[in-house]
Design an enzyme around this catalytic site. Structure first.
Site, PDB file in Angstrom:
ATOM      1  N   SER A  35      31.902 -21.249 -21.400  1.00 12.62           N
ATOM      2  CA  SER A  35      32.415 -21.647 -20.089  1.00 12.62           C
ATOM      3  C   SER A  35      32.869 -23.103 -20.093  1.00 12.62           C
ATOM      4  CB  SER A  35      31.353 -21.453 -19.014  1.00 12.62           C
ATOM      5  OG  SER A  35      30.861 -20.135 -19.024  1.00 12.62           O
TER       6      SER A  35
HETATM    7  N1  SAH Z   1      27.310 -19.036 -20.547  1.00 17.44           N
HETATM    8  C1  SAH Z   1      28.123 -18.584 -21.634  1.00 17.44           C
HETATM    9  C2  SAH Z   1      29.253 -17.738 -21.117  1.00 17.44           C
HETATM   10  C3  SAH Z   1      29.741 -16.796 -22.119  1.00 17.44           C
HETATM   11  S1  SAH Z   1      30.969 -15.664 -21.487  1.00 17.44           S
HETATM   12  C4  SAH Z   1      28.658 -19.766 -22.404  1.00 17.44           C
HETATM   13  O1  SAH Z   1      28.976 -20.775 -21.784  1.00 17.44           O
HETATM   14  O2  SAH Z   1      28.799 -19.667 -23.613  1.00 17.44           O
HETATM   15  C5  SAH Z   1      29.968 -14.432 -20.723  1.00 17.44           C
HETATM   16  C6  SAH Z   1      28.976 -13.721 -21.606  1.00 17.44           C
HETATM   17  O3  SAH Z   1      28.419 -12.669 -20.819  1.00 17.44           O
HETATM   18  C7  SAH Z   1      29.561 -13.069 -22.849  1.00 17.44           C
HETATM   19  O4  SAH Z   1      28.871 -13.494 -23.976  1.00 17.44           O
HETATM   20  C8  SAH Z   1      29.356 -11.573 -22.597  1.00 17.44           C
HETATM   21  O5  SAH Z   1      29.104 -10.831 -23.755  1.00 17.44           O
HETATM   22  C9  SAH Z   1      28.166 -11.576 -21.659  1.00 17.44           C
HETATM   23  N2  SAH Z   1      28.007 -10.369 -20.847  1.00 17.44           N
HETATM   24  C10 SAH Z   1      28.959  -9.647 -20.200  1.00 17.44           C
HETATM   25  N3  SAH Z   1      28.418  -8.601 -19.567  1.00 17.44           N
HETATM   26  C11 SAH Z   1      27.076  -8.666 -19.798  1.00 17.44           C
HETATM   27  C12 SAH Z   1      25.967  -7.859 -19.419  1.00 17.44           C
HETATM   28  N4  SAH Z   1      26.102  -6.767 -18.665  1.00 17.44           N
HETATM   29  N5  SAH Z   1      24.748  -8.224 -19.848  1.00 17.44           N
HETATM   30  C13 SAH Z   1      24.560  -9.316 -20.629  1.00 17.44           C
HETATM   31  N6  SAH Z   1      25.568 -10.105 -21.025  1.00 17.44           N
HETATM   32  C14 SAH Z   1      26.818  -9.799 -20.615  1.00 17.44           C
END
Ligand code: SAH
Length: 221
Positions: free
Chosen positions: A70
């Protein structure tokens, strides 16, 4: 031993982080605890080496598996919204991804529980968090739409992927007084803060327009 890579040099140094924090201030992030956590957290170790020189630009960057780390502004803003009206001792994060947001939370609250549906991302995140000696973080490979019922209730839940509608399961895992910070929507997404004010009473605040990857169901090994 000094871990030089952890400290960063040039484009990955603490000084570069301080410039990023100035940008976050200019955009209205005001919670000093959050800004200090951004200064203390080396974002470049959460990004593949080829892109690490861009770690302190205020943008989202790819982390493979079609996911992104993010944007620092949004990490700081969501953390600020979560902490407001605290205390937030026990927090659940849905979507560990790179682990950057997890690390920021780890510096600010007693206990962080974070779930991720893509196993290889989770494993990389685990190594980074260990390197930073953040031992108050617990990770789990699961579909976070269901939350983490065994560890509930939570004082705060932060979701870093967008569902079309707020998952009922997450609401039910909030402590009274706890809040859920979550992007909601399809193409057009809004960042919402939903506070549980009584057993079956919730108040919703709509904060700002955002853009997140979708919350998906099921897991990837
Ligand atoms: N906070 C993270 C954001 C990553 S993007 C950062 O800054 O790196 C969002 C993440 O949510 C991805 O890794 C994706 O795989 C995860 N995600 C999406 N749906 C999900 C779910 N149902 N349960 C757990 N993780 C999920």
């Amino acid at each position: 031993m000094i871990d030089r890579d952890l400290q960063g040099i040039g484009m990955t140094s603490r000084r570069t982080r301080e410039r990023l924090v100035q940008r976050l201030r200019d955009q209205g992030v005001a919670d000093e605890r959050v800004l200090n956590a951004v200064i203390d957290t080396p974002r470049h170790i959460f990004i593949d080496e080829a892109l690490s020189h861009r770690a302190y630009e205020d943008t989202a960057l790819p982390i493979s598996y079609n996911q992104t780390i993010s944007q620092p502004y949004i990490v700081a803003r969501m953390t600020e919204l979560l902490l407001e009206g605290g205390p937030r001792n026990k927090v659940l994060e849905v979507g560990t991804g790179s682990g950057y947001q997890t690390a920021i939370l780890g510096l600010l609250v007693d206990q962080v529980f974070s779930v991720e549906r893509i196993r290889p991302l989770q494993e990389k995140a685990r190594k980074r968090l260990q390197r930073l000696k953040l031992h108050n973080v617990m990770l789990r490979h699961t579909d976070g739409g269901m939350g983490w019922p065994d560890k509930a209730p939570f004082d705060g839940i932060l979701v870093t992927a967008a569902p079309r509608e707020v998952p009922q399961e997450l609401l039910s895992q909030l402590a009274i007084g706890g809040c859920l910070v979550i992007p909601v929507g399809d193409e057009e997404q809004a960042l919402k803060r939903i506070t549980r004010t009584a057993d079956d009473e919730y108040t919703t605040e709509v904060m700002e327009k955002v853009r997140f990857v979708p919350l998906l169901s099921g897991t990837v090994r």
